[in-house]
Write a protein that holds these residues in place. Structure first.
Motif, mmCIF file in Angstrom:
data_model
loop_
_atom_site.group_PDB
_atom_site.id
_atom_site.type_symbol
_atom_site.label_atom_id
_atom_site.label_comp_id
_atom_site.label_asym_id
_atom_site.label_seq_id
_atom_site.Cartn_x
_atom_site.Cartn_y
_atom_site.Cartn_z
ATOM 1 N N GLN A 9 -3.502 30.946 -2.162
ATOM 2 C CA GLN A 9 -3.262 29.541 -2.455
ATOM 3 C C GLN A 9 -3.194 29.368 -3.968
ATOM 4 O OE1 GLN A 9 -6.476 27.675 -0.072
ATOM 5 N NE2 GLN A 9 -4.840 26.535 0.924
ATOM 6 N N PRO A 10 -2.414 28.401 -4.460
ATOM 7 C CA PRO A 10 -2.253 28.217 -5.908
ATOM 8 C C PRO A 10 -3.560 28.051 -6.676
ATOM 9 C CG PRO A 10 -0.567 26.998 -4.756
ATOM 10 C CD PRO A 10 -1.508 27.512 -3.707
ATOM 11 N N HIS A 11 -4.541 27.362 -6.088
ATOM 12 C CA HIS A 11 -5.800 27.174 -6.826
ATOM 13 C C HIS A 11 -6.542 28.504 -6.997
ATOM 14 C CE1 HIS A 11 -7.713 26.954 -2.762
ATOM 15 N NE2 HIS A 11 -8.747 27.477 -3.406
ATOM 16 N N VAL A 12 -6.335 29.435 -6.043
ATOM 17 C CA VAL A 12 -6.940 30.765 -6.167
ATOM 18 C C VAL A 12 -6.270 31.527 -7.310
ATOM 19 C CG1 VAL A 12 -7.361 32.961 -5.005
ATOM 20 C CG2 VAL A 12 -7.511 30.828 -3.715
ATOM 21 N N VAL A 13 -4.935 31.443 -7.351
ATOM 22 C CA VAL A 13 -4.190 32.088 -8.436
ATOM 23 C C VAL A 13 -4.640 31.533 -9.784
ATOM 24 C CG1 VAL A 13 -1.916 32.417 -9.465
ATOM 25 C CG2 VAL A 13 -2.170 32.512 -6.974
ATOM 26 N N ALA A 14 -4.752 30.203 -9.872
ATOM 27 C CA ALA A 14 -5.153 29.562 -11.128
ATOM 28 C C ALA A 14 -6.547 30.012 -11.544
ATOM 29 C CB ALA A 14 -5.107 28.043 -10.984
ATOM 30 N N ASN A 79 1.797 20.952 -5.913
ATOM 31 C CA ASN A 79 1.256 20.799 -4.569
ATOM 32 C C ASN A 79 0.531 22.091 -4.203
ATOM 33 O OD1 ASN A 79 2.043 18.182 -3.715
ATOM 34 N ND2 ASN A 79 4.142 18.900 -3.399
ATOM 35 N N THR A 80 -0.770 21.991 -3.944
ATOM 36 C CA THR A 80 -1.545 23.206 -3.670
ATOM 37 C C THR A 80 -1.929 23.352 -2.205
ATOM 38 O OG1 THR A 80 -3.627 22.077 -4.178
ATOM 39 C CG2 THR A 80 -2.509 23.192 -6.002
ATOM 40 N N LEU A 134 -4.468 36.968 3.465
ATOM 41 C CA LEU A 134 -4.338 35.562 3.080
ATOM 42 C C LEU A 134 -5.636 35.137 2.406
ATOM 43 C CD1 LEU A 134 -2.757 34.072 6.335
ATOM 44 C CD2 LEU A 134 -1.630 35.300 4.459
ATOM 45 N N ILE A 135 -5.560 34.746 1.138
ATOM 46 C CA ILE A 135 -6.744 34.326 0.404
ATOM 47 C C ILE A 135 -6.682 32.823 0.182
ATOM 48 C CG2 ILE A 135 -8.101 34.616 -1.694
ATOM 49 C CD1 ILE A 135 -7.023 37.394 -1.974
ATOM 50 N N GLY A 136 -7.592 32.103 0.840
ATOM 51 C CA GLY A 136 -7.591 30.646 0.817
ATOM 52 C C GLY A 136 -7.620 30.125 2.231
ATOM 53 N N ASP A 137 -7.958 28.863 2.390
ATOM 54 C CA ASP A 137 -8.094 28.284 3.731
ATOM 55 C C ASP A 137 -6.797 27.613 4.158
ATOM 56 O OD1 ASP A 137 -9.183 27.523 6.089
ATOM 57 O OD2 ASP A 137 -10.800 26.327 5.254
ATOM 58 N N PHE A 138 -5.767 28.418 4.409
ATOM 59 C CA PHE A 138 -4.448 27.881 4.764
ATOM 60 C C PHE A 138 -4.471 27.091 6.063
ATOM 61 C CE2 PHE A 138 -3.421 31.567 2.108
ATOM 62 C CZ PHE A 138 -2.499 31.020 1.239
ATOM 63 N N ALA A 139 -5.124 27.651 7.068
ATOM 64 C CA ALA A 139 -5.077 27.063 8.402
ATOM 65 C C ALA A 139 -5.735 25.689 8.459
ATOM 66 C CB ALA A 139 -5.742 27.995 9.414
ATOM 67 N N ARG A 140 -6.746 25.459 7.610
ATOM 68 C CA ARG A 140 -7.475 24.209 7.687
ATOM 69 C C ARG A 140 -6.677 23.026 7.138
ATOM 70 N NH1 ARG A 140 -12.890 22.726 4.384
ATOM 71 N NH2 ARG A 140 -11.292 22.482 2.804
ATOM 72 N N VAL A 141 -5.750 23.301 6.213
ATOM 73 C CA VAL A 141 -5.020 22.212 5.572
ATOM 74 C C VAL A 141 -3.513 22.425 5.706
ATOM 75 C CG1 VAL A 141 -4.774 20.871 3.464
ATOM 76 C CG2 VAL A 141 -6.892 22.118 3.889
ATOM 77 N N PRO A 142 -2.866 21.777 6.695
ATOM 78 C CA PRO A 142 -1.420 21.903 6.845
ATOM 79 C C PRO A 142 -0.708 21.399 5.594
ATOM 80 C CG PRO A 142 -2.413 20.893 8.780
ATOM 81 C CD PRO A 142 -3.459 20.916 7.715
ATOM 82 N N PHE A 143 0.490 21.916 5.329
ATOM 83 C CA PHE A 143 1.239 21.592 4.127
ATOM 84 C C PHE A 143 1.429 20.090 3.976
ATOM 85 C CE2 PHE A 143 5.539 21.092 2.130
ATOM 86 C CZ PHE A 143 5.125 21.383 0.861
ATOM 87 N N SER A 185 -14.077 18.134 1.700
ATOM 88 C CA SER A 185 -13.086 18.180 0.619
ATOM 89 C C SER A 185 -13.202 19.498 -0.140
ATOM 90 C CB SER A 185 -13.273 16.994 -0.336
ATOM 91 O OG SER A 185 -14.495 17.089 -1.045
ATOM 92 N N SER A 186 -12.224 19.745 -0.995
ATOM 93 C CA SER A 186 -12.173 20.997 -1.747
ATOM 94 C C SER A 186 -12.395 20.733 -3.233
ATOM 95 C CB SER A 186 -10.807 21.671 -1.545
ATOM 96 O OG SER A 186 -10.583 22.664 -2.522
ATOM 97 N N ASN A 187 -13.326 21.459 -3.818
ATOM 98 C CA ASN A 187 -13.592 21.321 -5.247
ATOM 99 C C ASN A 187 -12.342 21.642 -6.068
ATOM 100 O OD1 ASN A 187 -15.565 20.958 -7.482
ATOM 101 N ND2 ASN A 187 -15.074 23.083 -7.885
ATOM 102 N N GLU A 188 -11.620 22.691 -5.670
ATOM 103 C CA GLU A 188 -10.425 23.090 -6.415
ATOM 104 C C GLU A 188 -9.314 22.052 -6.289
ATOM 105 O OE1 GLU A 188 -10.440 25.452 -8.454
ATOM 106 O OE2 GLU A 188 -12.366 26.276 -7.887
ATOM 107 N N THR A 189 -9.202 21.412 -5.114
ATOM 108 C CA THR A 189 -8.171 20.397 -4.942
ATOM 109 C C THR A 189 -8.493 19.155 -5.754
ATOM 110 O OG1 THR A 189 -7.736 21.211 -2.712
ATOM 111 C CG2 THR A 189 -6.873 19.036 -3.249
ATOM 112 N N TRP A 190 -9.790 18.813 -5.855
ATOM 113 C CA TRP A 190 -10.171 17.682 -6.708
ATOM 114 C C TRP A 190 -9.763 17.962 -8.145
ATOM 115 C CZ3 TRP A 190 -10.454 13.328 -4.697
ATOM 116 C CH2 TRP A 190 -11.163 13.051 -3.519
ATOM 117 N N LYS A 191 -9.833 19.212 -8.578
ATOM 118 C CA LYS A 191 -9.442 19.553 -9.945
ATOM 119 C C LYS A 191 -7.967 19.242 -10.181
ATOM 120 C CE LYS A 191 -12.821 23.249 -10.728
ATOM 121 N NZ LYS A 191 -13.010 24.709 -10.952
ATOM 122 N N THR A 192 -7.168 19.360 -9.124
ATOM 123 C CA THR A 192 -5.742 19.063 -9.236
ATOM 124 C C THR A 192 -5.490 17.562 -9.344
ATOM 125 O OG1 THR A 192 -5.171 21.023 -7.939
ATOM 126 C CG2 THR A 192 -3.498 19.309 -8.108
#
Length: 220
Positions: A9-14, A79-80, A134-143, A185-192
């Protein structure tokens, strides 16, 4: 689907790239605000690259390429949610401008080991049937779906954080409050979504309402 080694996921890359930058620039302070500032810069740069078509995003679960015009949200940030970046695409993008990678002729394997470092990741990780990690919680949050919730609630959350923590709260404190007081909620998504400029905008609006009330006006 083409079999990739790793999709993050982009926040993992960042996070990985931020940690890499802090290791290379030893004169930077080792504190939360510095990390947050570098992280924002990295995520912003990734957003520009994705919007220009230089960095490929793949949408979960079919892993089709996301058209460049859909890579940024209404707030102008990447969009992450529900998208991933392969190590191959990340490496190819960075190789085009990162002198250390280009000059040292680093391999993808070396680059990936350097990104991971010595600290174990706390991110969710799964392996697909064809061996892709797959690194990140893809399944929990649909695009895009949960991203709408963040956009709709970010101003309210910032306002509540400022009321609780104080009007002088730093961006890091606001993000920490948002994550701790919004279950799931996601700490990394709040950062976005929680940017310094948005905090200032909410703060100014709160101050205007406060002055209006003090003069005997109706807050609504």
């Amino acid at each position: 689907m083409k079999s990739f080694t790793v999709i993050m996921q982009p926040h993992v890359v960042a996070h990985y790239l931020t940690r890499r930058a802090l290791k290379r620039f030893r004169d930077l302070p080792d504190d939360a605000d510095t990390y947050s500032a570098v992280y924002d810069s990295v995520l912003g740069t990734m957003g520009v690259a994705a919007a220009n078509g230089d960095l490929v995003l793949l949408a979960f679960p079919l892993w089709y390429p996301v058209p460049a015009q859909f890579t940024l949200g209404d707030n102008g940030w990447l969009n992450t949610q529900g998208v991933g970046i392969t190590t191959e695409d990340l490496f190819a993008w960075m190789k085009s401008f990162d002198r250390d990678i280009a000059n040292n002729h680093d391999t993808l394997d070396y680059f990936w080991k350097e990104l991971q470092g010595d600290v174990a990741s706390t991110e969710s990780e799964t392996t697909t049937a064809d061996g892709a990690r797959l690194i990140g919680d893809f399944a929990r949050v649909p695009f895009g779906k949960k991203g709408e919730w963040y956009k709709e609630n970010v101003r309210r959350v910032i306002s509540e954080a400022l009321e609780e923590v104080g009007m002088d709260a730093t961006r890091t404190q606001v993000i920490t409050w948002a994550y701790g007081n919004n279950k799931g909620s996601s700490n990394e998504t709040w950062k976005t979504h929680i940017t310094g400029s948005l905090i200032e905008a909410v703060k100014n609006e709160m101050m205007k309402i406060s002055r209006h009330i003090s003069r005997g006006g109706n807050p609504h």
